[in-house]
Write a protein that holds these residues in place. Sequence first.
Motif, short mmCIF file in Angstrom:
data_model
loop_
_atom_site.label_atom_id
_atom_site.label_comp_id
_atom_site.label_asym_id
_atom_site.label_seq_id
_atom_site.Cartn_x
_atom_site.Cartn_y
_atom_site.Cartn_z
N UNK A 14 0.82 -1.21 0.00
CA UNK A 14 0.00 0.00 0.00
C UNK A 14 0.85 1.26 0.00
N UNK A 15 2.05 1.18 0.61
CA UNK A 15 2.96 2.31 0.69
C UNK A 15 4.38 1.83 0.41
N UNK A 16 5.29 2.73 0.06
CA UNK A 16 6.68 2.33 -0.20
C UNK A 16 7.32 1.69 1.04
N UNK A 17 8.13 0.68 0.80
CA UNK A 17 8.81 -0.03 1.87
C UNK A 17 10.07 0.73 2.28
N UNK A 43 14.68 -11.22 -9.87
CA UNK A 43 14.00 -10.37 -8.90
C UNK A 43 13.67 -9.02 -9.52
N UNK A 44 12.53 -8.48 -9.11
CA UNK A 44 12.18 -7.11 -9.45
C UNK A 44 11.75 -6.41 -8.16
N UNK A 45 12.42 -5.30 -7.85
CA UNK A 45 12.15 -4.61 -6.59
C UNK A 45 12.92 -5.19 -5.43
N UNK A 46 13.85 -6.11 -5.70
CA UNK A 46 14.66 -6.73 -4.64
C UNK A 46 15.99 -7.16 -5.24
N UNK A 67 14.71 -0.07 -1.06
CA UNK A 67 14.00 0.99 -0.33
C UNK A 67 13.09 1.80 -1.27
N UNK A 68 11.88 2.02 -0.84
CA UNK A 68 10.93 2.78 -1.65
C UNK A 68 10.11 1.94 -2.61
N UNK A 69 10.39 0.65 -2.67
CA UNK A 69 9.66 -0.22 -3.59
C UNK A 69 8.21 -0.37 -3.14
N UNK A 70 7.29 -0.41 -4.09
CA UNK A 70 5.89 -0.69 -3.80
C UNK A 70 5.46 -2.04 -4.36
N UNK A 248 9.62 -13.57 5.61
CA UNK A 248 10.35 -12.31 5.64
C UNK A 248 9.70 -11.29 6.56
N UNK A 249 10.36 -10.14 6.61
CA UNK A 249 9.89 -9.02 7.41
C UNK A 249 10.01 -7.75 6.57
N UNK A 250 9.14 -6.79 6.84
CA UNK A 250 9.23 -5.51 6.15
C UNK A 250 8.78 -4.40 7.10
N UNK A 251 9.33 -3.22 6.89
CA UNK A 251 9.00 -2.06 7.71
C UNK A 251 8.57 -0.91 6.80
N UNK A 252 7.59 -0.18 7.28
CA UNK A 252 7.19 1.03 6.55
C UNK A 252 6.12 0.82 5.52
#
Length: 271
Positions: A14-17, A43-46, A67-70, A248-252
């Motif tokens: 929903x928002x950039x990582x 990979x795309x975005x990673x 960083x910033x990937x949606x 995995x884990x993600x923030x933001x």
Amino acid sequence: MRLAIRHTTHYRFAEPIAHGLQRLRLTPKSTQGQHIVDWTMRYRGAREELAYDDQNFNHVTLVSVEPGATEVEITCSGTVDTEDNAGVIGRHAGHMPLWGFLGRTPLTEPGPMIRALIAKVPRGASGMVETLHNLSGAIRDEVAYRTGATTVDTSAEQALAGGCGVCQDHAHIFIAAARVLDVPARYVSGYLMMNDRIEQEATHAWAEAWVQNLGWVGFDISNGISPDPRYVRVATGRDYRDAAPVTGISYGAVQQDLRVELAVEQQVVEQ
């Protein structure tokens, strides 16, 4: 049999990582009954950070999310040659000792339902393999295959009590029961070529049990058979959490959409 596999996992946020890491168990290894002809990861975005073999001898790839990937897309593809060994994998490999597959985990903790199921399973006159096939059949009779009724956090006891689940639940119930019988058992994640279609919505799961004089033997409880050349083993562990294709884990950011595209088909081998 030669199998061609293509597996894509697509995440949309929903928002950039701000920061994210994912552990991938998506690379099969050559072992008894299968030979990896080729295998690639894209990979795309990673991006890939490192790769290693874990305690279960699974090949693990650690990727970081840009960083910033949606959106993040992970695609693996390749070809695998398989053969029919009646589900027998044989010798044990990896750093985890056999007794480690007798221990209980939160997903395989046996309760009164599983113990009652075990009491009803006929003991095989020909030995443990027959008993384990009887156990597999008893689970299939008690737990109907139904998607959406359970989650990755549903335990074996909960799935048995609910009377429905998917291949993951069938495998967990089998593992929990086998361990009560003092048989080491483990979870297997991988691919299965379906006879009626190429496109699929998810990977498959089954169980393996350690049988004296045979080693590891596979049991696909959901289909009532031992794995044949249509199966490709990718990862193993004490339960789903040890062998999950992606964790995995993600923030933001909050995950908004997950889409999986999977195709498994037989490939003609030119002589």
